[in-house]
Write an enzyme that holds these catalytic residues in place. Sequence first.
Site, PDB file in Angstrom:
ATOM      1  N   HIS A 126       0.800  -1.226   0.000  1.00  0.00           N
ATOM      2  CA  HIS A 126       0.000   0.000   0.000  1.00  0.00           C
ATOM      3  C   HIS A 126       0.835   1.280   0.000  1.00  0.00           C
ATOM      4  O   HIS A 126       0.403   2.294   0.518  1.00  0.00           O
ATOM      5  CB  HIS A 126      -0.926  -0.011   1.224  1.00  0.00           C
ATOM      6  CG  HIS A 126      -1.985  -1.065   1.149  1.00  0.00           C
ATOM      7  ND1 HIS A 126      -1.706  -2.410   1.235  1.00  0.00           N
ATOM      8  CD2 HIS A 126      -3.321  -0.982   0.973  1.00  0.00           C
ATOM      9  CE1 HIS A 126      -2.809  -3.103   1.127  1.00  0.00           C
ATOM     10  NE2 HIS A 126      -3.803  -2.274   0.978  1.00  0.00           N
ATOM     11  N   GLY A 177      -1.862  -1.324  -6.183  1.00  0.00           N
ATOM     12  CA  GLY A 177      -2.785  -2.428  -5.914  1.00  0.00           C
ATOM     13  C   GLY A 177      -4.043  -1.930  -5.240  1.00  0.00           C
ATOM     14  O   GLY A 177      -5.127  -2.470  -5.447  1.00  0.00           O
ATOM     15  N   HIS A 178      -3.910  -0.914  -4.436  1.00  0.00           N
ATOM     16  CA  HIS A 178      -5.070  -0.251  -3.830  1.00  0.00           C
ATOM     17  C   HIS A 178      -5.104   1.170  -4.372  1.00  0.00           C
ATOM     18  O   HIS A 178      -4.302   2.007  -4.005  1.00  0.00           O
ATOM     19  CB  HIS A 178      -4.977  -0.248  -2.311  1.00  0.00           C
ATOM     20  CG  HIS A 178      -6.268   0.097  -1.631  1.00  0.00           C
ATOM     21  ND1 HIS A 178      -7.058   1.154  -2.020  1.00  0.00           N
ATOM     22  CD2 HIS A 178      -6.919  -0.499  -0.602  1.00  0.00           C
ATOM     23  CE1 HIS A 178      -8.142   1.206  -1.248  1.00  0.00           C
ATOM     24  NE2 HIS A 178      -8.081   0.206  -0.385  1.00  0.00           N
ATOM     25  N   HIS A 252     -12.674  -5.684  -4.742  1.00  0.00           N
ATOM     26  CA  HIS A 252     -12.646  -4.945  -3.477  1.00  0.00           C
ATOM     27  C   HIS A 252     -13.375  -3.609  -3.672  1.00  0.00           C
ATOM     28  O   HIS A 252     -13.015  -2.820  -4.544  1.00  0.00           O
ATOM     29  CB  HIS A 252     -11.182  -4.727  -3.110  1.00  0.00           C
ATOM     30  CG  HIS A 252     -10.940  -4.149  -1.767  1.00  0.00           C
ATOM     31  ND1 HIS A 252     -10.962  -2.794  -1.530  1.00  0.00           N
ATOM     32  CD2 HIS A 252     -10.654  -4.727  -0.579  1.00  0.00           C
ATOM     33  CE1 HIS A 252     -10.699  -2.570  -0.246  1.00  0.00           C
ATOM     34  NE2 HIS A 252     -10.507  -3.747   0.350  1.00  0.00           N
ATOM     35  N   GLU A 304     -13.887  -8.389   0.573  1.00  0.00           N
ATOM     36  CA  GLU A 304     -14.352  -7.065   1.000  1.00  0.00           C
ATOM     37  C   GLU A 304     -14.993  -6.350  -0.174  1.00  0.00           C
ATOM     38  O   GLU A 304     -14.787  -5.145  -0.359  1.00  0.00           O
ATOM     39  CB  GLU A 304     -13.197  -6.214   1.549  1.00  0.00           C
ATOM     40  CG  GLU A 304     -12.465  -6.843   2.711  1.00  0.00           C
ATOM     41  CD  GLU A 304     -11.492  -5.883   3.380  1.00  0.00           C
ATOM     42  OE1 GLU A 304     -11.675  -5.600   4.573  1.00  0.00           O
ATOM     43  OE2 GLU A 304     -10.550  -5.418   2.712  1.00  0.00           O
ATOM     44  N   GLU A 320     -18.622  -2.326   3.828  1.00  0.00           N
ATOM     45  CA  GLU A 320     -17.646  -1.573   4.618  1.00  0.00           C
ATOM     46  C   GLU A 320     -17.977  -0.081   4.617  1.00  0.00           C
ATOM     47  O   GLU A 320     -18.338   0.483   3.578  1.00  0.00           O
ATOM     48  CB  GLU A 320     -16.247  -1.815   4.014  1.00  0.00           C
ATOM     49  CG  GLU A 320     -15.148  -1.156   4.812  1.00  0.00           C
ATOM     50  CD  GLU A 320     -13.762  -1.365   4.177  1.00  0.00           C
ATOM     51  OE1 GLU A 320     -13.597  -2.331   3.411  1.00  0.00           O
ATOM     52  OE2 GLU A 320     -12.866  -0.559   4.469  1.00  0.00           O
ATOM     53  N   CYS A 322     -16.001   2.398   4.669  1.00  0.00           N
ATOM     54  CA  CYS A 322     -15.155   3.087   3.694  1.00  0.00           C
ATOM     55  C   CYS A 322     -15.644   2.907   2.267  1.00  0.00           C
ATOM     56  O   CYS A 322     -15.402   3.779   1.420  1.00  0.00           O
ATOM     57  CB  CYS A 322     -13.715   2.575   3.778  1.00  0.00           C
ATOM     58  SG  CYS A 322     -12.803   3.274   5.161  1.00  0.00           S
ATOM     59  N   CYS A 396      -9.071   1.884   8.667  1.00  0.00           N
ATOM     60  CA  CYS A 396      -9.303   2.909   7.664  1.00  0.00           C
ATOM     61  C   CYS A 396     -10.580   3.696   7.921  1.00  0.00           C
ATOM     62  O   CYS A 396     -10.659   4.888   7.584  1.00  0.00           O
ATOM     63  CB  CYS A 396      -9.380   2.262   6.279  1.00  0.00           C
ATOM     64  SG  CYS A 396     -10.396   0.773   6.248  1.00  0.00           S
ATOM     65  N   CYS A 397     -11.590   3.050   8.485  1.00  0.00           N
ATOM     66  CA  CYS A 397     -12.919   3.671   8.528  1.00  0.00           C
ATOM     67  C   CYS A 397     -13.020   4.863   9.484  1.00  0.00           C
ATOM     68  O   CYS A 397     -13.603   5.891   9.108  1.00  0.00           O
ATOM     69  CB  CYS A 397     -13.983   2.626   8.842  1.00  0.00           C
ATOM     70  SG  CYS A 397     -14.034   1.264   7.642  1.00  0.00           S
TER      71      CYS A 397
END
Lengths: 635, 635
Positions: A126, A177-178, A252, A304, A320, A322, A396-397
């Site tokens: 990440h 990747g993200h 995702h 996810e 999620e 996020c 993250c949220c």
Amino acid sequence: MTIEALPLSNVDIQGGFWGQYQKLIHEATLPAVHEQLEIRGTMEALKLNWKPGMPNKPHIYWESDLAKWIEAASYVLAKQPDPALEQQVDEAIALLAGAQQPDGYLNAYYTVVEPDKRWSNLRDQHELYCAGHLIEAAVAHYEATGKDSLLNVMLRYADYIDQVFGPGENQMHGYPGHEEIELALMRLHRLTGDERYFKLSQYFIEQRGQQPHYYDQEARARGEDPASFRHGTYEYNQSHRPIREHTEAVGHAVRATYLYAGATDLALATGDETLAQALRRVADNLVQRRMYVTGGIGSARANEGFTFDYDLPNDTGYAETCAAIGLFFWMHRMLRLDGDSRYADVMERALYNGILAGISLDGKSFFYENLLAVKRGTERTRFSPYHRQSWFSVSCCPPNVSRLIASLGQYLYAQGEAEVMVHHYAASSARLEVAGQAVSLSQQTNYPWDGEINLRIEPQQPAVFTVSLRLPGWCRSYAVTINGEAAAPPVERGYLRLERKWQPGDTVRLHLDMPVERVYAHPEVRANKGRTALQRGPVIYCLEGVDNGPDLDAIVLPRNAPLEAHFEPDLLGGVTVIEGDALRESRPPEVDQDEAYVFVPPACHPVRLRAIPYYAWDNRESGDMLVWLRDIPAG
Amino acid sequence: MTIEALPLSNVDIQGGFWGQYQKLIHEATLPAVHEQLEIRGTMEALKLNWKPGMPNKPHIYWESDLAKWIEAASYVLAKQPDPALEQQVDEAIALLAGAQQPDGYLNAYYTVVEPDKRWSNLRDQHELYCAGHLIEAAVAHYEATGKDSLLNVMLRYADYIDQVFGPGENQMHGYPGHEEIELALMRLHRLTGDERYFKLSQYFIEQRGQQPHYYDQEARARGEDPASFRHGTYEYNQSHRPIREHTEAVGHAVRATYLYAGATDLALATGDETLAQALRRVADNLVQRRMYVTGGIGSARANEGFTFDYDLPNDTGYAETCAAIGLFFWMHRMLRLDGDSRYADVMERALYNGILAGISLDGKSFFYENLLAVKRGTERTRFSPYHRQSWFSVSCCPPNVSRLIASLGQYLYAQGEAEVMVHHYAASSARLEVAGQAVSLSQQTNYPWDGEINLRIEPQQPAVFTVSLRLPGWCRSYAVTINGEAAAPPVERGYLRLERKWQPGDTVRLHLDMPVERVYAHPEVRANKGRTALQRGPVIYCLEGVDNGPDLDAIVLPRNAPLEAHFEPDLLGGVTVIEGDALRESRPPEVDQDEAYVFVPPACHPVRLRAIPYYAWDNRESGDMLVWLRDIPAG
């Protein structure tokens, strides 16, 4: 003509529903998140002192958590001075500056834990994701405070990234990747005007999914079989094919929405219609077939993310927080692209439901997943209770919901050449320039609890322009008056278009009828067959065990049962509740209560049903929760 | 007083429902299975010629498939000569004899593929499981044909196993990862009277789950971490704790039922009440909370087994055919233990539904899993259609259903000192000795299509004894006559007890009312909330797409809708179908058909519902299937 969102600097949220939440973020959530970041060692890691064997090993995501906290704090600081908070922000920025490497690189994990592995696993790691969040934080911090401390750090890092990645022979042809840095670079480009950031974002978006596939090559370079990718398919990170060939929301969910948000920025900037078409196609698929009624998205825990059309299980699923936030971000950009209120409808659906459920009423605990049915003793709940938590291993949220609420003002209005658009209703004021006139606009409303919206329009001089008011998708009946006189404006792309020569002090009253509605899902949604959800205005309701007892699925709601709504100021921070007469099934007493299968139908007895806003559940005594109630079909 | 099942040799099934199925097994299924065993190389493997690089590598399960085929063929040969079949059996036995090692060991895989790994992984591998099936086959073959060719092979193997395993210092203290040999050794003991087999079975049952745990030790001996067991918990193979401490049905469902069948044999033989209590406890848990209405068991694919109470999803789940067969075996033994008809009810539920669905009407294709709801485009069906197949990579079910149906006669009757019990209704005749008299008994019935059962009792001399007729759990109204005169016999443990001095030629007529019943599941079964299943007699019904169109969940059945049943001789080999008036929901035409969520309820229009027996589905045009129909609660 592009409609530009009115920036945060020009909008103040004043009291009302969202004012209360912004106060909560400022006073409760930001301190709570900051405390967690300290406890977990997120800040400490930036001192780069970690050695093998020490606790709090830096985590690959950590910079992103801190970045979102700084971003949220910056939005707060943009609206009101808070020297203590500003000092915390400055301290965090100093740590980030201190962790930056001579070449501009900034990532604690890859600096102290695996210093020889930098950029070696874009697919799973990440670094670029964290960089994206840091860039967003830097932009927000600069815009809020005028300080360039973080911006300078991130310009150096962005410049370094721009050297490393790109189409050049000596550059890496990879992409994150993200996804996240794509939209962040667009923000940085808008702030600085530097074309390099735009080009780099474009490269990341366009290069994604091209053949030969970068993640194949990268895996082989690590000595791995690309086929051993643990998510099985590159749909997981939306690199299964180039973006113009995307047709469905896959993989995702947070990754997907961040990518498409950045790509919509790109389409907006370039006017590229093939890209816009792909984005509309994916958005339609998502909104029509892969979104919960709460605006939650991603129905599987395993990835996810997304599964297949109409697969929206209520008691497993994921949704999620996020991902709903990512959807909000993306839909805001689609709204800019097409000016169609249906995108604002999705934003609103997510905001009042799937996003807001992610934070407790005291602002200090958070849902990562947002199921629509929770029952003790199920697959999801039998090993651990299902409650909001103060932090998560991947957290993250909490800072994400913080930055969204703190910056909500920037999503309310938009302006064009001769148009003011009101996308969302909230007590607020805005300053803008339209038709060559400085116009101030104030909005008074108790939304979402009632549908009464009063606008006061103050052009410096009388001027002809259009005030466009969004007619929410949930609204089936409304009335508009201008200066007390009924108006019948046309509706275009979901907006009431009030065009006239506006005079200082003109008032517009929009009345949106807000009855309790029964929602019915698409017939292909198996989980909701024979079920209905309750909605009032933009708010989705749920039953909670504390009000309705256990086994909420034993409750059935006759289709003709009248449902009434009333505001309860002392409940859950002040909410409108829905009540009505329903039935509760049980085995008749003459039936063996242990027998698995009997020939005697359940008996029904009357019960009073009480529903609360979905977002407010799990703030009282622990128990079950249900959004989609059993409905008695018209027999 | 123990009630003994009347052995297969004393019972002939004559025509009727099961006569037709036995003919099918003989004429279609046994040849089809034999052909598959040849194609797959199961027989060839026994020649022990396989070398690395050759096709058809011997598989660890293969002897068990062949064993069940031999067992099934033996039951057929017990009732009628078939020289060609007998020759195939003899050839297979010769191959098995030829594969036996000098020390008695018999397993192709561990002889040619991993010769140094014998007994090294009882936890995961299937040597003892295969041995068990071979022992059962040997007993059946000997009893059917009088030939000891296979019996001698298996006595040698059993003796060898008895040397290897046991409590002695130089013995292995292990037990099978897949239970089966326990019940097989009990059969071998009953045939031979040799106590060693009984003791070995007892050892395997009692040793299971003791500490230190054998599978921990065995894993360490292989150089593995016991915690890396891929099923996570020893509940998977019921070795999580010693059997007397078992309280719930857990783990792999076939494993569980085979273990408990063997353990019930043990309890029957020893009179051990603590063991019997544990078995009753687990059986209650299983039957009340973990069994589908079809008698299918095991609701998760991941472990092919049990999950938690009332977790019985219809469209995922598993319900392996072999697990329903294992349940049938176990419940037959529980019936012997307690003489309580509720165990026979479970046998019957499994037999006519969860087991029989496992085989197509042409006898040549098979279901491994037996879902209760199949819909195109779901998790289970979107990648591959859900149909019976002619074979499986692990093909336990086809020969298992063959041996059960071929030996069904032995489950119909039981006899005690002065009692004849009729457990199950099928056109048949039986020869027994009761109250010192040879008695022949003939049963005429069209069961399960009607509830009319006519018995003729022929004692050699008039004699006093009891004829006990099971009153099925599904039956709510019945009548009995003896020689045409109404009788009102007492009901004990679910059996009508007709005690009198029986004269040659006495007739009993039992009339079981067989209306269409609506079944309602326990309220805790989430998947069946608001749903009802249709049952008539022991037969569970389903809707099939070919009769009712797609989207069967759009059909709702008003609670007062009359349902009628009639026999259709030309449909599906002759079945009784159920028809009635129901409603079908759809989105009204004025509603946007693409919209995910709308405020307009589905409209209902009348449809004619047509249900067929669950076991007979998927024998026509491909489509959806549904057992639990949506029900309109009494509003």
